[in-house]
Design a protein around this motif. Structure first.
Motif, PDB file in Angstrom:
ATOM      1  N   ALA A   1      28.226  60.728  65.577  1.00 19.95           N
ATOM      2  CA  ALA A   1      26.888  60.723  66.173  1.00 19.95           C
ATOM      3  C   ALA A   1      26.056  59.604  65.560  1.00 19.95           C
ATOM      4  O   ALA A   1      25.022  59.822  64.946  1.00 19.95           O
ATOM      5  CB  ALA A   1      26.215  62.075  65.975  1.00 19.95           C
ATOM      6  N   VAL A   2      26.565  58.390  65.703  1.00 23.42           N
ATOM      7  CA  VAL A   2      25.847  57.185  65.288  1.00 23.42           C
ATOM      8  C   VAL A   2      26.001  56.170  66.407  1.00 23.42           C
ATOM      9  O   VAL A   2      26.980  56.196  67.164  1.00 23.42           O
ATOM     10  CB  VAL A   2      26.370  56.591  63.951  1.00 23.42           C
ATOM     11  CG1 VAL A   2      26.157  57.562  62.802  1.00 23.42           C
ATOM     12  CG2 VAL A   2      27.823  56.187  64.053  1.00 23.42           C
ATOM     13  N   PRO A   3      25.061  55.231  66.528  1.00 22.91           N
ATOM     14  CA  PRO A   3      25.196  54.217  67.578  1.00 22.91           C
ATOM     15  C   PRO A   3      26.368  53.277  67.314  1.00 22.91           C
ATOM     16  O   PRO A   3      26.771  53.073  66.162  1.00 22.91           O
ATOM     17  CB  PRO A   3      23.863  53.464  67.522  1.00 22.91           C
ATOM     18  CG  PRO A   3      23.188  53.871  66.276  1.00 22.91           C
ATOM     19  CD  PRO A   3      23.832  55.112  65.768  1.00 22.91           C
ATOM     20  N   VAL A   4      26.905  52.727  68.373  1.00 20.05           N
ATOM     21  CA  VAL A   4      28.052  51.822  68.266  1.00 20.05           C
ATOM     22  C   VAL A   4      27.748  50.632  67.362  1.00 20.05           C
ATOM     23  O   VAL A   4      28.628  50.144  66.656  1.00 20.05           O
ATOM     24  CB  VAL A   4      28.477  51.342  69.676  1.00 20.05           C
ATOM     25  CG1 VAL A   4      29.581  50.316  69.606  1.00 20.05           C
ATOM     26  CG2 VAL A   4      28.929  52.519  70.511  1.00 20.05           C
ATOM     27  N   ASP A   5      26.503  50.187  67.347  1.00 23.30           N
ATOM     28  CA  ASP A   5      26.166  49.015  66.538  1.00 23.30           C
ATOM     29  C   ASP A   5      25.993  49.333  65.046  1.00 23.30           C
ATOM     30  O   ASP A   5      25.667  48.448  64.266  1.00 23.30           O
ATOM     31  CB  ASP A   5      24.935  48.309  67.089  1.00 23.30           C
ATOM     32  CG  ASP A   5      23.685  49.183  67.084  1.00 23.30           C
ATOM     33  OD1 ASP A   5      23.731  50.331  66.608  1.00 23.30           O
ATOM     34  OD2 ASP A   5      22.646  48.704  67.584  1.00 23.30           O
ATOM     35  N   ALA A   6      26.268  50.567  64.636  1.00 19.98           N
ATOM     36  CA  ALA A   6      26.151  50.933  63.219  1.00 19.98           C
ATOM     37  C   ALA A   6      27.255  50.297  62.369  1.00 19.98           C
ATOM     38  O   ALA A   6      27.102  50.149  61.155  1.00 19.98           O
ATOM     39  CB  ALA A   6      26.178  52.452  63.056  1.00 19.98           C
ATOM     40  N   ASP A   7      28.373  49.910  62.996  1.00 23.19           N
ATOM     41  CA  ASP A   7      29.491  49.296  62.273  1.00 23.19           C
ATOM     42  C   ASP A   7      30.336  48.544  63.287  1.00 23.19           C
ATOM     43  O   ASP A   7      30.545  49.029  64.407  1.00 23.19           O
ATOM     44  CB  ASP A   7      30.315  50.381  61.564  1.00 23.19           C
ATOM     45  CG  ASP A   7      31.380  49.817  60.649  1.00 23.19           C
ATOM     46  OD1 ASP A   7      32.432  49.394  61.181  1.00 23.19           O
ATOM     47  OD2 ASP A   7      31.191  49.811  59.429  1.00 23.19           O
ATOM     48  N   ARG A   8      30.858  47.398  62.898  1.00 23.32           N
ATOM     49  CA  ARG A   8      31.644  46.572  63.823  1.00 23.32           C
ATOM     50  C   ARG A   8      32.946  47.245  64.264  1.00 23.32           C
ATOM     51  O   ARG A   8      33.518  46.878  65.291  1.00 23.32           O
ATOM     52  CB  ARG A   8      31.939  45.211  63.214  1.00 23.32           C
ATOM     53  CG  ARG A   8      32.813  45.275  61.982  1.00 23.32           C
ATOM     54  CD  ARG A   8      33.137  43.872  61.452  1.00 23.32           C
ATOM     55  NE  ARG A   8      33.932  43.936  60.256  1.00 23.32           N
ATOM     56  CZ  ARG A   8      35.223  44.234  60.210  1.00 23.32           C
ATOM     57  NH1 ARG A   8      35.887  44.479  61.322  1.00 23.32           N
ATOM     58  NH2 ARG A   8      35.874  44.293  59.066  1.00 23.32           N
TER      59      ARG A   8
END
Length: 125
Positions: free
Chosen positions: A77-84
């Motif tokens: 439950a984190v946005p895709v842009d939180a980690d490559r």
């Protein structure tokens, strides 16, 4: 309800469901690393489903399911842009709250960065 969910269908035996989902030793080792990271956080509830294992606090913040070749797909439950490394989920079958996913190939993939992402997802739940 008893017709839809008869006794012995598995829902009343989460350990049996878990053993069925996590039958591959390689995937199980990865799952156990994820489980250690998630359950180290306070107030985490683990929920076993037929195809995946979910982790919740107030809401589901992560889910893990086995994939081919002993890999594991982890939804967070984190946005895709939180980690490559994260990608957008497609039809995963878990909570729509899980906005990103990644595929793990070994327990070593549950590194400090991934543990931080699990914590970030937990904080949002």
């Amino acid at each position: 309800m008893s017709a839809a969910f008869p006794t012995g269908s598995g829902w009343d035996q989460p350990e049996k469901l878990r053993a069925g989902v996590w039958s591959d030793p390689a995937a199980t080792a990865i799952f156990e690393a994820i489980e250690r990271a998630a359950t180290a956080l306070p107030d985490v509830v683990t929920g076993q489903r037929k195809a995946f294992t979910g982790f919740s606090r107030n809401f589901q913040f992560a889910s893990a399911k086995p994939a081919k070749d002993g890999q594991v797909v982890l939804g967070l439950a984190v946005p895709v842009d939180a980690d490559r490394r994260l990608t957008k989920p497609k039809a995963e079958g878990w909570s729509e709250r899980l906005k990103s996913k990644l595929t793990l190939a070994s327990p070593a993939d549950v590194d400090a960065k991934l543990v931080a992402l699990i914590r970030q997802a937990w904080e949002a739940s």
